[in-house]
Write an enzyme that holds these catalytic residues in place. Structure first.
Site, short mmCIF file in Angstrom:
data_model
loop_
_atom_site.label_atom_id
_atom_site.label_comp_id
_atom_site.label_asym_id
_atom_site.label_seq_id
_atom_site.Cartn_x
_atom_site.Cartn_y
_atom_site.Cartn_z
N ASP A 1 12.02 5.17 9.50
CA ASP A 1 10.68 4.93 10.03
C ASP A 1 10.53 5.21 11.52
O ASP A 1 9.43 5.12 12.05
CB ASP A 1 10.29 3.46 9.77
CG ASP A 1 10.17 3.15 8.30
OD1 ASP A 1 9.63 3.99 7.56
OD2 ASP A 1 10.62 2.08 7.87
N CYS B 1 0.82 -1.22 0.00
CA CYS B 1 0.00 0.00 0.00
C CYS B 1 0.85 1.26 0.00
O CYS B 1 0.32 2.37 0.05
CB CYS B 1 -0.90 0.01 1.24
SG CYS B 1 0.02 -0.08 2.80
N GLY C 1 -3.94 1.03 24.61
CA GLY C 1 -4.92 1.91 23.97
C GLY C 1 -4.80 1.82 22.47
O GLY C 1 -4.22 0.88 21.94
N THR D 1 -9.90 2.59 16.91
CA THR D 1 -10.64 1.67 16.04
C THR D 1 -11.68 2.46 15.27
O THR D 1 -12.44 3.21 15.87
CB THR D 1 -11.32 0.56 16.87
OG1 THR D 1 -10.33 -0.14 17.63
CG2 THR D 1 -12.02 -0.43 15.96
#
EC number: 2.7.9.3
Length: 429
Positions: free
Chosen positions: A69, A31, A198, A201
């Site tokens: 990254d 992606c 945590g 979503t």
């Protein structure tokens, strides 16, 4: 080494045709925005990173290029740095649980950086009923953690989970599949010595799974990826070709595509390559991260969506010294180079541009240390399956990376046992 049985949708009251990969049109880290486009989009975030390190609250702030990254941020409190990364992928395999955890166990060994022994897993409550064998680590969580491991970091203090639930799923599919993914991510983090506290979503057209990994380090607990020198050699810790293996495994059910490659590869070859790809994608780079300290690594990066050449180029640009990387050898999952060639190199595998998901570390090591690193990582004390190859050299240059015109292809034989591979129903050879 044995492997897990295939995920059976009917065991979860789902239609037998259920495939997790149908909830995305891109696979794994395929992606990625094209590398040259991304560099232009992000260039405003950072000035020339070859200038002197900046001062931040009285501490030296290391400069990391936009192609890397992970961020390293000195904290206000004496000598500590925050090391943090985020990553996510789309489904690349059809087993929801395989898409999530990365399993490892800490056990005492002589070097503190190497308290990284791997434990084999049997059945565990809460896992799919098909999980009967010894999986080490599984994919999405390993993919997030890999950016920390590329910095030589072996301990993660905290993880957040990022989850996109496909709005194309039926209620039943959502209620059966997403708990497997969430439980797997939680299990993976715990087995890797950290926890999920945590996250976020959301609903999304495609399933998305990833997270944020954070740790606080002393200066000797991480290795800045910018100190390669002429004479170093390049070492890779996982074979290439995962994207090819996953793609051709899906082609077993698509006759028009399978017919293009069936003269160069058998169904058994494909099944073995697919199982090997899953095992490699799921394996943490944590042992390699510890060994980076033992063998005085000068720089490293993990190989993911830009392919080995793209990430080698990013790493080369990061170097303080005027060096270039030259890659002579490409370790590739068995038969996948032939498949790629039969497809007209549509995957870019031989050119180093084929995306990998949760790939290995590309490490710059002193020449005299590289062979010892490759031998040590195979030691049984770190668990089964770890490999490494010397694939190239660091020479004086202008911070570029290239693959020679005719690289040597190292066929990496599958470590999974033939008898444990379950043929895909309906596939023809």
């Amino acid at each position: 080494m044995s492997t897990r049985e295939s995920f059976n949708p009917e065991s979860y009251e789902l239609d037998k045709s259920f495939r997790l990969t149908r909830f995305t049109e891109l696979k794994g880290t395929g992606c990625k925005v094209p590398q040259d486009v991304l560099q232009k989009l992000l260039e405003s975030l950072q000035e020339n990173h070859f200038q002197e390190d900046e001062q931040f609250l009285g501490a030296v702030m290391p400069r990391l290029g936009i192609g890397m990254d992970t961020c390293v941020i000195p904290l206000r409190h004496g000598g500590l740095s925050l090391v943090q990364t985020t990553d996510y992928i789309y489904p690349i395999v059809d087993d929801p649980y395989m898409m999530t955890p990365a399993v490892a166990e800490v056990r005492p060994v002589p070097c503190p950086h190497l308290a990284l022994g791997i434990k084999q897993l049997g059945r565990k409550q809460g896992r799919p009923s098909a999980a009967v064998a010894t999986e080490y680590m599984l994919i999405a969580c390993a993919n997030v953690l890999s950016d920390l491991y590329a910095m030589g970091v072996t301990e993660c203090d905290n993880m957040l989970m990022l989850l996109g639930v496909s709005n194309k799923m039926t209620d039943r599919e959502r209620d059966k599949v997403m708990p497997l993914i969430i439980q797997g991510f939680k299990d993976a983090a715990e087995e890797a010595g950290t926890s999920v506290t945590g996250g976020q979503t959301v609903l999304n057209p495609w399933i998305v799974l990833g997270g944020v990994a954070t740790t606080v380090c002393q200066p000797n607990e991480f290795i800045m990826p910018d100190n390669a020198v002429p004479g170093d050699v390049l070492v890779l810790t996982k074979p290439l070709g995962t994207q090819v293996a996953v793609a051709v495994h899906q082609w077993l059910d698509i006759p028009e595509k399978w017919n293009k490659i069936k003269l160069v590869v058998t169904q058994e070859d494909v099944e073995l390559a697919y199982q090997e790809a899953m095992m490699n994608m799921a394996r943490l780079n944590r042992t390699a991260a510890g060994l980076m300290h033992t063998f005085n690594a000068h720089a490293a990066t993990d190989i993911t969506g830009f392919g080995i050449l793209g990430h080698a180029q990013n790493l080369a640009k990061q170097q303080r010294n005027e060096v270039s990387f030259v890659i002579h050898n490409l370790p590739v999952l068995a038969k996948m180079a032939a498949v790629s060639k039969a497809c007209g190199n549509m995957f870019g595998l031989m050119h180093g541009t084929c995306p990998e998901t949760s790939g290995g570390l590309l490490i710059c090591l002193p020449r005299e240390q590289a062979a010892r690193f490759c031998a040590e990582i195979k030691s049984p004390k770190y668990g089964e399956g770890h490999q490494a190859w010397i694939i190239g050299i660091v020479e004086k240059g202008n911070r570029t990376a290239r693959i020679i015109d005719k690289p040597r292809i190292i066929e990496v034989a599958p470590q999974v046992a033939t008898q444990n591979v379950n043929p895909t129903p309906g596939a023809t050879s």
